[in-house]
Enzyme design. Sequence first.
Site, PDB file in Angstrom:
ATOM      1  N   THR A 295       0.829  -1.222   0.000  1.00 52.11           N
ATOM      2  CA  THR A 295       0.000   0.000   0.000  1.00 52.11           C
ATOM      3  C   THR A 295       0.849   1.252   0.000  1.00 52.11           C
ATOM      4  OG1 THR A 295      -1.836  -1.071   1.133  1.00 52.11           O
ATOM      5  CG2 THR A 295      -1.670   1.298   1.400  1.00 52.11           C
TER       6      THR A 295
ATOM      7  N   THR B  26       1.408  -4.733   4.045  1.00 52.48           N
ATOM      8  CA  THR B  26       1.200  -5.161   5.437  1.00 52.48           C
ATOM      9  C   THR B  26       0.599  -6.565   5.534  1.00 52.48           C
ATOM     10  OG1 THR B  26      -0.988  -4.133   5.517  1.00 52.48           O
ATOM     11  CG2 THR B  26       0.869  -2.795   6.262  1.00 52.48           C
TER      12      THR B  26
HETATM   13  N1  ASP Z   1      -2.800  -5.419   0.156  1.00 53.47           N
HETATM   14  C1  ASP Z   1      -1.734  -4.586   0.647  1.00 53.47           C
HETATM   15  C2  ASP Z   1      -0.452  -5.396   0.673  1.00 53.47           C
HETATM   16  O1  ASP Z   1      -0.269  -6.197   1.550  1.00 53.47           O
HETATM   17  C3  ASP Z   1      -2.060  -4.066   2.011  1.00 53.47           C
HETATM   18  C4  ASP Z   1      -1.051  -3.163   2.639  1.00 53.47           C
HETATM   19  O2  ASP Z   1       0.065  -2.982   2.206  1.00 53.47           O
HETATM   20  O3  ASP Z   1      -1.403  -2.546   3.672  1.00 53.47           O
HETATM   21  O4  ASP Z   1       0.358  -5.264  -0.203  1.00 53.47           O
END
Ligand code: ASP
Length: 332
Positions: free
Chosen positions: A12, A85
């Site tokens: 993200t 995340t």
């Molecule tokens: N879907 C994203 C990922 O894990 C979520 C994030 O980065 O917060 O790449």
Amino acid sequence: MKKILLIGTGGTIASEMTSNGLAPELTAQQLAALVPALTEICEVYCVELMNLDSTNISPRHWLQMARCIQTHYDACDGFVLTHGTDTMAYTAAALSYLIQGSPKPIVLTGAQKPIGFETTDSKDNLTDAFRCAASDLPGVSIVFNHQVILGVRARKTHTKSFQAFSSINYPNLGILRDGVLLRYIRQECYERPVFYDRLNSRVALMKLVPGAGREQADFLLERNDALIIESFGVGGLPDEGGFFDCIRRWRDAGKLLVLTTQVANEGSDLDVYYVGRRLKSDLQVLEAYDMTTEAVTAKLMWILGQTQDLAQAERLFYTPVARDILWPAVNP
Ligand code: ASP
């Protein structure tokens, strides 16, 4: 000034809105350029390793990350990996097994909101991560929402809040207050890290539900070298469903079986109840104790990448790496 390498992997933090939803677009260089204050902390170097939503990160990417850190290890004083995340806790655990005893900081961070959004945690997290990478913080950690969490102890516990990660069965290594790192715990480290370059990803996870039978376990064990069963409470398996025969059969066939709990905190303790004790006394299954499922998964992949020998694998499983498991040490 310290030299810190920023390794971009996506997530993200690097995402932009597309017609099909958020997708990673920004490179590591672009991320660093959006936070000019980083250059007041250290000399920033960038490598763009991949640009993926972390849903798409797999063990081969963990090996690429470890290799990248190994390649630049002597030239840099610390490392920051920007990462999605969703699977960051798995990557942090995997890097903790692939790079053991690092005296230099290896810090993972990311964000719940993209760096280009008006309200975002990206800039704070990136700045905190760089401060940690330029500090005396050995080993692999996740820096997120002003907290420093040991890599093998992290779990994503909130899907949307900025406070996305918790440290499971272990205290935070430190916090950042107004940009100052207050370090509570200093990880043990070696003079030089030990790098590993093999993983065996044939590790499966099965979550038990009431009324489950052995069919799923048989299916997974036919196709994998290890199975983690997330059972209930401190741990045990139901009398019905054929699990005991199933485990005996697959253990005799040389598979690794690990019992853990689906409860978030305090880990397993198979000795407590009849439904659990027999698993250890009669069937010699391994027990996760206070390890996270993320760490158990990565540790099994690392162990099975090193050895096929069951006894050796079991020894390695209970040998603490980066304080991933503490319970047997106090309960031999
Ligand atoms: N879907 C994203 C990922 O894990 C979520 C994030 O980065 O917060 O790449």
